[in-house]
Write an enzyme that holds these catalytic residues in place. Structure first.
Site, short mmCIF file in Angstrom:
data_model
loop_
_atom_site.label_atom_id
_atom_site.label_comp_id
_atom_site.label_asym_id
_atom_site.label_seq_id
_atom_site.Cartn_x
_atom_site.Cartn_y
_atom_site.Cartn_z
N ASP A 63 0.84 -1.25 -0.01
CA ASP A 63 0.22 -0.01 -0.04
C ASP A 63 0.87 1.31 -0.15
O ASP A 63 0.51 2.26 -0.70
CB ASP A 63 -0.83 0.14 1.28
N ASP A 78 -8.99 -4.14 2.09
CA ASP A 78 -8.67 -3.80 3.69
C ASP A 78 -9.67 -4.42 4.26
O ASP A 78 -9.66 -4.56 5.63
CB ASP A 78 -9.24 -2.28 3.69
#
Length: 508
Positions: free
Chosen positions: A341, A393
């Site tokens: 990320d 997520d």
């Protein structure tokens, strides 16, 4: 793992100057419409009770006339935004509104070396533009105002998304731990009583998969970065397939646990095929129908509901059919996703001139939005935009938290979701908080921290940046305190832990 950015798809407009176009006359066309001020014009000007006039020619790429003292409404295309608004300014207009050819709106940019125009330049989407143009076509005079609008920093949709994510992870973990919760023998008896075929064993991932997954995901992201305008439609198709399959498996499992056996076992015959379950047929038609409707109407106002249904069903099925064997593999996967990320959101612009993740997540120039998201329209202001959370997520922390709940049931460390396989555990072990509960609290805390930073900075945040430390660190500290770190890390189950050894079927 296409997107890990909570609310990142509204990053481009998070700092935008919003305006409200308030049509006052004629009363039959009264209404408020959202626009965005563009830096090509004056972003600090408001206009009170001015007439709206359609540009002639509509694209405003040539000099205009008859617009003095009015707000010009022009179409997008053929020439730069600045040219359109400059032509309006030269003709004496006091403002310029450009109608986009899509449902989105954005700041109309231009050459940074050019001085902004004196009049405000705003963009509206095609729906707002159609309403304005229809009003001008039907009436001689359309009068309205343009005022600045400041978005509230917090929107209730953010809280709803957090609850959706937490609920999905908890529900997926509960489903994943069915055998451990009921005990292997009791689970087998229940499945046998249903008359169902034995389910396939979940796929168990190892550390090599964790490394390979991140490498493949990174390579795939680069390919999408260069070809997103074409491959976005492949992703839409894949999402439809995965969502339909997830919805089918979720609904059939729920139906099998709640409906009468006569309904579950009802069948019909087809030539050359044989007996087919009525329940499976009905659920298949429903699941495929939901995916098909979303695929066709994915840009409609209601499409977010179907997208969330498909996304949540996929996530629940993923937690049920894929398992992590221990915290070692889970930790590798979480940490690699954490670094993934950070690199593709914040560091990739140094190598690719722009954020690879943001371009892919926003669909490039395709006019499509990335489907691998949960979304919720903003609830507390009229400006367009959604609160968004990438499926990754939820999926990656969900696999880890599912393992913790299974471990809790086997070790009698759990605190929630009822009884485990042993009825003889002590009060001390049955009431203490388990690793699952600690991780769920950490997951909630990570999402909240991400939201707080997003609100304060008005910048999209990689959610795993906050989630990973919050779910890993407290669990490992608690495991060390209880002397269970080795068992948790390796997935070993000491013989003193709860193992149901009763036979699957009565012997007498």
């Amino acid at each position: 793992m296409i997107s890990r950015i909570l609310l990142s798809l509204i990053l481009a407009v998070a700092r935008a100057d919003y305006g409200l176009i308030d049509i006052e006359k004629p009363p039959s066309e009264a209404g408020k419409y959202v626009a965005i001020y563009g830096p090509v014009g004056n972003t600090n000007t408001t206009l009170e009770k001015k007439p709206f006039v359609k540009a002639k020619p509509f694209l405003a790429c040539k000099p205009l006339s008859g617009v003095r003292g009015s707000i010009v409404v022009a179409g997008r295309g053929e020439c730069p935004f600045r040219t359109k608004c400059a032509n309006a300014e030269k003709a004496g207009a006091v403002g310029c509104v450009v109608v986009n050819n899509g449902t989105e709106i954005f700041e109309m940019g231009g050459d940074l070396n050019e001085k902004p125009l004196k009049i405000p330049a705003l963009m509206v989407n095609n729906q707002t533009g159609e309403a304005l143009l229809n009003a001008m076509d039907k009436h001689y005079s359309v009068v309205g105002s343009v005022v600045k609008y400041r978005r509230p920093p917090f929107d209730a949709s953010i809280a709803v998304l957090v609850l959706m994510a937490v609920g999905t992870v908890a529900g997926g973990a509960y489903w994943s731990a069915s055998k451990e919760r009921l005990g292997a023998s009791r689970y087998a008896r229940i499945e046998a009583e249903k008359g169902e075929e034995e389910e396939e064993e979940p796929a168990v991932l190892n550390e090599y998969f964790a490394w390979g997954f991140i490498v493949v995901a990174s390579l795939g992201l680069v390919v999408l970065f260069y070809y997103i305008d074409y491959l976005i439609y492949v992703l839409v198709f894949i999402f439809c397939l995965a969502g339909a399959q997830g919805l089918f498996l979720t609904l059939t499992s729920f139906a099998s646990s709640t409906l009468p056996q006569s309904v579950i076992r009802a069948t019909y015959k087809l030539p050359q095929i044989g007996e087919i379950s009525w329940m499976n047929t009905i659920v298949t038609i429903f699941a495929v129908g939901v995916a098909a409707v979303w695929g066709v109407y994915r840009k409609a106002a209601f499409a977010w509901i179907l997208q969330d249904v498909l996304g949540i069903a996929f996530l629940l099925t993923l937690q049920r059919t894929v398992q992590l064997p221990n915290v070692k593999v889970a930790g590798i996967l979480l940490v690699l996703a954490f670094l993934y990320d950070i690199f593709w959101v914040f560091l990739s612009p140094f190598f690719f001139q722009q954020s690879v993740m943001v371009k892919v997540a926003t669909g490039g120039n395709s006019g499509e939005a990335m489907p691998m998201l949960l979304k919720m329209p903003r609830l507390m202001d009229p400006t367009p935009g959604d609160s968004l959370l990438g499926l990754g997520d939820i999926a990656i922390p969900g696999l880890y938290i599912s393992y913790l709940l299974r471990f809790d049931y086997l070790t009698e460390s759990h605190w929630v979701f009822g009884d485990s396989c042993s009825a003889s555990r002590s009060k001390a072990t049955s009431t203490r908080i388990g690793f699952f509960s600690v991780a769920m609290i950490g997951y909630l805390a990570g999402l909240v921290m991400c939201d707080v930073v997003l609100i304060l900075t008005k910048m999209g945040q990689p959610a795993l940046l906050y989630i990973v430390p919050c779910v890993l660190a407290p669990v490992m500290i608690l495991a060390e305190y209880r002397g269970m770190r080795h068992s948790l890390w390796t997935g070993a189950t000491p013989s003193s832990f709860c193992i149901d050894v009763s036979p699957a079927f009565p012997l007498s």
